[in-house]
Enzyme design. Structure first.
Site, PDB file in Angstrom:
ATOM      1  N   GLY A 156      33.621  13.253  26.544  1.00 43.08           N
ATOM      2  CA  GLY A 156      34.214  12.157  25.782  1.00 43.08           C
ATOM      3  C   GLY A 156      35.718  12.202  25.764  1.00 43.08           C
ATOM      4  O   GLY A 156      36.375  11.185  25.553  1.00 43.08           O
ATOM      5  N   ASN A 176      33.734   7.669  15.748  1.00 42.68           N
ATOM      6  CA  ASN A 176      34.039   6.833  16.915  1.00 42.68           C
ATOM      7  C   ASN A 176      32.840   5.992  17.296  1.00 42.68           C
ATOM      8  O   ASN A 176      31.688   6.378  17.110  1.00 42.68           O
ATOM      9  CB  ASN A 176      34.518   7.699  18.098  1.00 42.68           C
ATOM     10  CG  ASN A 176      33.391   8.082  19.032  1.00 42.68           C
ATOM     11  OD1 ASN A 176      33.001   7.313  19.917  1.00 42.68           O
ATOM     12  ND2 ASN A 176      32.832   9.280  18.807  1.00 42.68           N
ATOM     13  N   PHE A 178      30.806   4.209  25.416  1.00 42.63           N
ATOM     14  CA  PHE A 178      30.845   4.527  26.854  1.00 42.63           C
ATOM     15  C   PHE A 178      31.836   3.651  27.627  1.00 42.63           C
ATOM     16  O   PHE A 178      31.503   3.067  28.672  1.00 42.63           O
ATOM     17  CB  PHE A 178      29.450   4.388  27.495  1.00 42.63           C
ATOM     18  CG  PHE A 178      28.456   5.437  27.095  1.00 42.63           C
ATOM     19  CD1 PHE A 178      28.840   6.604  26.448  1.00 42.63           C
ATOM     20  CD2 PHE A 178      27.102   5.268  27.379  1.00 42.63           C
ATOM     21  CE1 PHE A 178      27.906   7.578  26.100  1.00 42.63           C
ATOM     22  CE2 PHE A 178      26.158   6.234  27.041  1.00 42.63           C
ATOM     23  CZ  PHE A 178      26.566   7.383  26.390  1.00 42.63           C
ATOM     24  N   ASN A 201      22.889  12.391  28.901  1.00 47.11           N
ATOM     25  CA  ASN A 201      23.249  12.138  27.504  1.00 47.11           C
ATOM     26  C   ASN A 201      22.331  11.063  26.934  1.00 47.11           C
ATOM     27  O   ASN A 201      22.454   9.890  27.279  1.00 47.11           O
ATOM     28  CB  ASN A 201      24.721  11.703  27.439  1.00 47.11           C
ATOM     29  CG  ASN A 201      25.134  11.311  26.029  1.00 47.11           C
ATOM     30  OD1 ASN A 201      24.427  11.565  25.061  1.00 47.11           O
ATOM     31  ND2 ASN A 201      26.284  10.668  25.908  1.00 47.11           N
ATOM     32  N   VAL A 202      21.419  11.479  26.066  1.00 49.86           N
ATOM     33  CA  VAL A 202      20.493  10.519  25.441  1.00 49.86           C
ATOM     34  C   VAL A 202      20.749  10.455  23.933  1.00 49.86           C
ATOM     35  O   VAL A 202      19.861  10.132  23.158  1.00 49.86           O
ATOM     36  CB  VAL A 202      19.008  10.898  25.702  1.00 49.86           C
ATOM     37  CG1 VAL A 202      18.619  10.581  27.122  1.00 49.86           C
ATOM     38  CG2 VAL A 202      18.753  12.376  25.394  1.00 49.86           C
ATOM     39  N   SER A 228      24.120   9.432  22.364  1.00 48.48           N
ATOM     40  CA  SER A 228      25.261   8.709  21.788  1.00 48.48           C
ATOM     41  C   SER A 228      24.726   7.650  20.823  1.00 48.48           C
ATOM     42  O   SER A 228      23.803   6.906  21.166  1.00 48.48           O
ATOM     43  CB  SER A 228      26.073   8.026  22.876  1.00 48.48           C
ATOM     44  OG  SER A 228      26.939   7.091  22.282  1.00 48.48           O
ATOM     45  N   ASN A 256      26.258   5.053  20.015  1.00 45.06           N
ATOM     46  CA  ASN A 256      26.995   3.804  20.222  1.00 45.06           C
ATOM     47  C   ASN A 256      26.471   2.935  21.359  1.00 45.06           C
ATOM     48  O   ASN A 256      27.100   1.955  21.726  1.00 45.06           O
ATOM     49  CB  ASN A 256      28.484   4.127  20.447  1.00 45.06           C
ATOM     50  CG  ASN A 256      29.050   4.926  19.282  1.00 45.06           C
ATOM     51  OD1 ASN A 256      28.812   4.579  18.125  1.00 45.06           O
ATOM     52  ND2 ASN A 256      29.760   5.999  19.588  1.00 45.06           N
ATOM     53  N   THR A 257      25.333   3.317  21.933  1.00 47.03           N
ATOM     54  CA  THR A 257      24.688   2.474  22.949  1.00 47.03           C
ATOM     55  C   THR A 257      23.300   2.141  22.427  1.00 47.03           C
ATOM     56  O   THR A 257      22.473   3.040  22.246  1.00 47.03           O
ATOM     57  CB  THR A 257      24.609   3.220  24.306  1.00 47.03           C
ATOM     58  OG1 THR A 257      25.930   3.464  24.757  1.00 47.03           O
ATOM     59  CG2 THR A 257      23.863   2.414  25.354  1.00 47.03           C
ATOM     60  N   LYS A 261      21.566  16.369  26.472  1.00 44.79           N
ATOM     61  CA  LYS A 261      22.395  16.437  25.256  1.00 44.79           C
ATOM     62  C   LYS A 261      21.710  15.651  24.146  1.00 44.79           C
ATOM     63  O   LYS A 261      21.437  14.460  24.302  1.00 44.79           O
ATOM     64  CB  LYS A 261      23.787  15.867  25.526  1.00 44.79           C
ATOM     65  CG  LYS A 261      24.714  15.977  24.305  1.00 44.79           C
ATOM     66  CD  LYS A 261      26.153  15.758  24.679  1.00 44.79           C
ATOM     67  CE  LYS A 261      27.063  15.824  23.469  1.00 44.79           C
ATOM     68  NZ  LYS A 261      28.475  15.650  23.825  1.00 44.79           N
ATOM     69  N   SER A 304      25.158  19.621  19.554  1.00 43.18           N
ATOM     70  CA  SER A 304      24.675  18.278  19.554  1.00 43.18           C
ATOM     71  C   SER A 304      25.800  17.278  19.797  1.00 43.18           C
ATOM     72  O   SER A 304      26.960  17.636  19.863  1.00 43.18           O
ATOM     73  CB  SER A 304      24.071  17.965  18.173  1.00 43.18           C
ATOM     74  OG  SER A 304      25.130  17.851  17.206  1.00 43.18           O
ATOM     75  N   ASN A 305      25.402  16.024  19.818  1.00 45.00           N
ATOM     76  CA  ASN A 305      26.337  14.898  19.861  1.00 45.00           C
ATOM     77  C   ASN A 305      26.847  14.622  18.420  1.00 45.00           C
ATOM     78  O   ASN A 305      26.595  15.419  17.526  1.00 45.00           O
ATOM     79  CB  ASN A 305      25.610  13.669  20.417  1.00 45.00           C
ATOM     80  CG  ASN A 305      26.548  12.784  21.225  1.00 45.00           C
ATOM     81  OD1 ASN A 305      27.640  12.453  20.757  1.00 45.00           O
ATOM     82  ND2 ASN A 305      26.136  12.417  22.422  1.00 45.00           N
TER      83      ASN A 305
END
Ligand SMILES: Cc1cc2nc3c(=O)[nH]c(=O)nc-3n(C[C@H](O)[C@H](O)[C@H](O)COP(=O)(O)O)c2cc1C
Length: 415
Positions: free
Chosen positions: A92, A140, A144, A208-209, A211, A213-214, A253, A281-282
């Site tokens: 990131g 944040n 992406f 990456n599963v 985030s 923000n998606t 992740k 983690s995220n």
């Protein structure tokens, strides 16, 4: 232009080049101090703007270079890769792999770039990063924003060329973190495209599963979805042609916002489908502790920094237990000191990553965390990071309690 203006500009240019020459020839400590003293100034700017300035400075070789060797106790080997220290920069920060050489040079043991999606995308509209300075935390919802896999492939090829031309560039392992485009219907296909383009440049790959923000991304952590995704991504990786070293390891992740069944499912899929490791983690969608008192807490997005430490370390510990210590884990979330990194290692992390503390504190953070971590290991009688991994789980580690050494006692070595 009047004479006075011309003289002022000339004087300014001479002073600036003098300052630059002083900075570039100064020792590591002085460079670190100078670079970190710009921190308060950067924190007065909009967080996204100071992020851009940080990346550009790193890309232009303006960040300090830490050439000092790491303490031997920090050296570690995970996934068959050598790390001079276990402290990495989390995904990131350098989303487009524009500044890898500069970031490695700061003294990180490894750097992870991304998340990268197959096609370029702008992310969510700004403002999309919010600081909570009182807690050194950030929220944040970048979503992406990145230049896409083709551009990142060019950047990584440039980095490799640079390393070949300049042997003084420090080269720790490089992770490539893959995401999916917001508008894509087929998530697996996106991860496979990213992998096909970028895997040859990666020492390890991350799916990456997690985030927040998606839309829909975190649903890929469900058992059926994750199993199908891992099978497809691994299949794509394994069908590519690889040299004698084989393909790069594949990590998943995960989010810190997981129920007990979620965690059990992820552990089962990871073990059964041959995933090589987990990053735990995220960012979190929760607003724990005092975070809720601050207006920024109302903003949608993922929270990072110290308020995430407890939650992410507890999920890390759960994942170590659920995988029986058989899977290397990367501990990430809220690390801002050597003691925090040490806690993650004792909870089960073989490697540790950070992001937000670096954004707040700047380059001096890295030597400090490494020094403190080496002190923690020494204090508790561990001669290496590997000896301390999972020390809080003596039942899983085979009965060796906290502070006990896994290696032979000194009398045995003497024999
Ligand atoms: C501004 C920002 C952007 C991020 N972007 C990504 C990303 O693109 N992909 C990803 O996997 N994690 C991303 N993360 C999450 C971090 O990699 C890390 O997991 C999280 O911030 C927790 O670590 P920290 O508390 O040390 O910051 C981002 C975090 C921040 C603060």
């Amino acid at each position: 232009m009047s004479k006075l203006i011309k003289r002022t500009v000339l004087l300014g240019a001479v002073a600036a080049s003098g300052a630059a020459a002083f900075y570039l020839t100064a020792d590591t400590d002085t460079q670190m101090e100078i670079a970190s003293s710009t921190g308060p100034l950067l924190r007065m700017l909009d967080p996204e703007l100071s992020h851009i300035i940080g990346i550009q400075a790193a890309a232009r070789g303006l960040l300090p270079r830490d050439t000092r060797p790491d303490p031997p106790s920090l050296h570690t080997k995970v996934f068959g890769l050598e790390f001079s220290n276990p402290l990495g920069l989390a995904a990131g920060f350098d989303k487009n792999a524009e500044a890898v050489a500069g970031l490695m040079g700061l003294g990180f043991g490894f750097v992870e770039v991304g998340s990268i999606t197959p096609r370029p995308q702008p992310g969510n509209p700004p403002p999309r990063v919010f600081r909570i300075p009182e807690l050194k935390a950030t929220i944040n919802r970048y979503g992406f924003n990145n230049l896409g896999a083709d551009a990142v492939q060019d950047h990584l090829a440039e980095f490799e060329k640079k390393v070949l031309q300049d042997p003084s560039i420090k080269r720790g392992p490089l992770g490539v973190n893959l995401g999916k485009n917001k508008s894509s219907k087929d998530a697996s296909q996106d991860y496979c495209i990213g992998l096909t383009r970028l895997a040859q440049h990666a020492d390890y790959l991350v799916v990456n599963v997690s985030s927040p923000n998606t839309p829909g991304l975190r649903a890929l952590q469900g058992r059926k979805e994750l199993e199908a995704l891992v099978k497809q991504v691994k299949g794509t990786r394994d069908r590519m042609l690889w040299g004698p070293g084989g393909p790069p390891p594949l990590l998943i992740k995960v989010a810190p916002d997981l129920s007990e069944p979620d965690k059990r499912d992820i552990a089962a899929v990871a073990l059964n489908c041959g995933v090589d490791g987990l990053i735990v983690s995220n960012t979190t969608i929760q607003r724990p502790g005092r975070v809720a008192e601050f207006p920024a807490a109302q903003e949608a997005g993922g929270l990072s920094g110290p308020p995430l430490l407890e939650l992410s370390t507890s999920v890390l510990s759960d994942m170590y237990r659920l995988t029986g210590g058989r899977l290397p884990l990367v501990g990430c979330g809220g690390v801002s000191s050597g003691e925090d990194a040490y806690r993650k290692i004792r909870a089960g992390a073989s490697l540790v990553q950070l992001y937000t503390a670096f954004a707040y504190e700047g380059p001096t953070l890295i030597p400090r965390v490494k020094r403190e971590l080496a002190e923690c290991l020494d204090r508790d009688g561990f001669r290496s990071v590997a000896e301390a991994v999972g020390a809080d789980h003596p039942d899983i580690r085979g009965g060796s309690g906290p502070g006990t050494r896994k290696t032979s006692p000194s009398w045995f070595r003497w024999w």
